[in-house]
Design an enzyme around this catalytic site. Structure first.
Site, PDB file in Angstrom:
ATOM      1  CG  ASN A  56      52.950  32.493   5.687  1.00 58.53           C
ATOM      2  OD1 ASN A  56      52.552  33.334   4.873  1.00 58.53           O
ATOM      3  ND2 ASN A  56      53.932  31.650   5.431  1.00 58.53           N
ATOM      4  CG  ASP A 229      60.505  21.104   9.279  1.00 59.12           C
ATOM      5  OD1 ASP A 229      59.728  20.275   9.793  1.00 59.12           O
ATOM      6  OD2 ASP A 229      60.231  22.319   9.181  1.00 59.12           O
ATOM      7  CG  HIS A 231      56.424  21.101   7.324  1.00 61.22           C
ATOM      8  ND1 HIS A 231      55.231  21.529   6.812  1.00 61.22           N
ATOM      9  CD2 HIS A 231      57.009  22.191   7.856  1.00 61.22           C
ATOM     10  CE1 HIS A 231      55.101  22.832   7.021  1.00 61.22           C
ATOM     11  NE2 HIS A 231      56.169  23.256   7.654  1.00 61.22           N
ATOM     12  CD  GLU A 255      61.430  22.204  12.373  1.00 60.67           C
ATOM     13  OE1 GLU A 255      62.635  22.401  12.103  1.00 60.67           O
ATOM     14  OE2 GLU A 255      60.530  22.977  12.035  1.00 60.67           O
ATOM     15  CD  GLU A 281      57.266  25.171  12.037  1.00 63.15           C
ATOM     16  OE1 GLU A 281      58.506  25.110  12.063  1.00 63.15           O
ATOM     17  OE2 GLU A 281      56.596  25.188  11.004  1.00 63.15           O
TER      18      GLU A 281
HETATM   19  O1  KDG Z   1      54.388  29.739   7.573  1.00 59.38           O
HETATM   20  C1  KDG Z   1      54.811  28.424   7.676  1.00 59.38           C
HETATM   21  C2  KDG Z   1      56.320  28.358   7.699  1.00 59.38           C
HETATM   22  O2  KDG Z   1      56.831  29.222   8.670  1.00 59.38           O
HETATM   23  C3  KDG Z   1      56.799  26.969   8.000  1.00 59.38           C
HETATM   24  O3  KDG Z   1      56.317  26.090   7.032  1.00 59.38           O
HETATM   25  C4  KDG Z   1      58.306  26.938   8.006  1.00 59.38           C
HETATM   26  O4  KDG Z   1      58.351  24.754   8.974  1.00 59.38           O
HETATM   27  C5  KDG Z   1      58.882  25.820   8.806  1.00 59.38           C
HETATM   28  C6  KDG Z   1      60.191  26.059   9.396  1.00 59.38           C
HETATM   29  O5  KDG Z   1      60.661  25.168  10.104  1.00 59.38           O
HETATM   30  O6  KDG Z   1      60.751  27.122   9.186  1.00 59.38           O
HETATM   31 MG    MG Z   2      59.323  23.693  10.630  1.00 62.28          MG
END
Ligand code: KDG
Ligand code: MG
Length: 421
Positions: A56, A229, A231, A255, A281
């Site tokens: 991405n 999440d 992030h 997450e 991820e």
């Molecule tokens: O390209 C980045 C996304 O795949 C990501 O931000 C999505 O954190 C993500 C998730 O848990 O799906």
């Molecule tokens: Mg994620």
């Protein structure tokens, strides 16, 4: 035993039983709503395989790696020698690991598994060792502008049959929190040609998010799995605090609570909370998660097919993780193309230590470009029985959607400091 004194420097490409050769390989870039990088490998037997190499916001880097550095190495090789080709591309490059390299290797690897399963006349899960389960539990993405809105959205997912739901909420006073989309059906974070700038404030987030899960459990009880999440936004200590505050709500997982380059950070988080931890991820190899797994610092490993060098390597990570009762929870956002989703479902159907599969629906335009045989049913995804991974590409349709540059957002603190997105 006699060993050859001067072993040939080049492997004999015809060492398999009978001969089979890769005759061509092409990269197809298409943007049916979002960009995808697909590799098609053709053979002299008329069988072809499809692999995904999408990254991405950095798609063209993988395209160049495949076209300039990998495809020339594939022509003439025996496509049945998946392991040898994987090792050749991984060790042979000298420059190992990294998101670009491992996505390019994944695209080749998945296309080769597709070919092998088609030749065997088997759905891929059968070739991997057969079913460990009948269906794959997935989690969907509910998000809203505030707690009330997110609670409604979670209710919508429950009414659609989902057993597991990720809940993300907008934060009062913060514009554009991670995971909140205008279109509630198809979340796509990569939007502008230049990265969108968002603002982050940890205090506001930490004050608000536990209230969301309090309200969710109050409204819907404890029958459904809830996930969240973070992030990559918190320090290890803040992540430990959040995990502790979320304990009463019995999350399936928290997450990416802290940037995962620092594997040692999870030791601190783990010491303070029993909220299950998921990460991975953005991991590309076993080496990124080896310490986390063998020290039992996480519960779910989230790396997936396209990110970690294809099935050949992900299988190795999953087997390693099983020793420490760490289960899989593969990334499944929309930037993982239907090719990755289809392959992931075969992997999930086979892998003994399966945990859950993320599922973000693709748009109808994407689904039309990538015809597939997997389907959603009552909170589960089911892979199909078509030989191979069950996903194809309609090249004529793909050609109607040219590449369109899109970038992921960035986050800054309120004083302007660049933060983790
Ligand atoms: O390209 C980045 C996304 O795949 C990501 O931000 C999505 O954190 C993500 C998730 O848990 O799906
Ligand atoms: Mg994620």
């Amino acid at each position: 035993m006699n060993y050859p004194v001067n072993p040939p420097s080049q492997p004999d490409l015809d060492r398999g039983t009978g001969s089979m050769k890769i005759t061509g390989a092409r990269v197809i870039v298409t943007c049916p709503g979002r960009n995808f990088v697909t590799l098609k490998i053709e053979t002299d037997q008329g069988v072809y395989g499809i692999g995904d190499g999408t990254m991405n916001g950095r798609e063209k880097a993988v395209v160049a790696y495949l076209e300039e550095h990998i495809i020339p190495l594939l022509i003439g090789r025996d496509p049945r020698r998946i392991e040898d080709i994987w090792q050749y591309l991984y060790r042979g490059a000298y420059w190992r690991r990294g998101p670009v390299t491992m996505r390019a290797i994944a695209a080749v690897d998945v296309a080769l598994w597709d070919i092998k399963a088609k030749m065997a006349g088997m759905p891929l899960y059968d070739l991997l060792g057969g079913r460990s389960r009948d269906r794959v539990m997935v989690y969907g993405h509910a998000n809203g502008s505030d707690i009330a809105h997110t609670v409604d959205e979670v209710g919508r997912y429950i009414s659609e049959g989902y057993k597991a739901i990720r809940a993300q909420t907008g934060i009062p006073g913060l514009d554009k929190a991670y995971g909140i989309s205008k279109d509630k059906k198809f979340y796509e974070p990569a939007e502008g040609e230049l990265p969108l700038e968002t603002v982050w404030d940890t205090r506001k987030y930490l004050n608000y998010v536990p209230q969301l899960f309090d309200k969710l459990r109050d409204t819907y009880g404890f029958d459904h799995h809830l996930l969240h999440d973070v992030h990559h936004r918190l320090t290890p200590l803040e992540a430990a605090q959040l995990g502790k505050r979320l304990e009463p709500y019995s999350l399936f997982w928290m997450e990416d609570s802290t940037p995962a380059e620092n594997q040692e950070a999870f030791r601190l988080i783990r010491q303070h909370t029993t909220t299950p931890l998921a990460v991975g991820e953005i991991f590309n190899t076993l080496w990124d998660c080896k310490d986390l797994i063998q020290n039992q610092l996480i519960d779910y490993i989230r790396t997936t097919i396209v990110s970690a060098g294809g099935l050949t390597h992900l299988r190795r990570i999953a087997d390693f993780a099983s020793v420490w009762q760490v289960r899989t929870g593969s990334h499944g956002a929309t930037d993982l193309s239907p090719v990755t989703m289809g392959t992931a479902l075969h992997f999930d159907t086979w892998v003994p230590n399966f945990g859950i599969q993320e599922y973000m629906r693709h748009t109808p335009e994407t689904d039309a470009v990538f015809p597939h045989d997997y389907r959603f049913d009552d909170g589960f995804l089911l892979c199909g029985e078509t030989p191979g991974h069950g996903v194809d590409i309609d090249e004529a349709l793909a050609a109607k959607y040219p590449y369109s540059p899109k970038q992921l957002p960035v986050a800054r603190l309120e004083d302007g400091t660049l933060w983790n997105w």
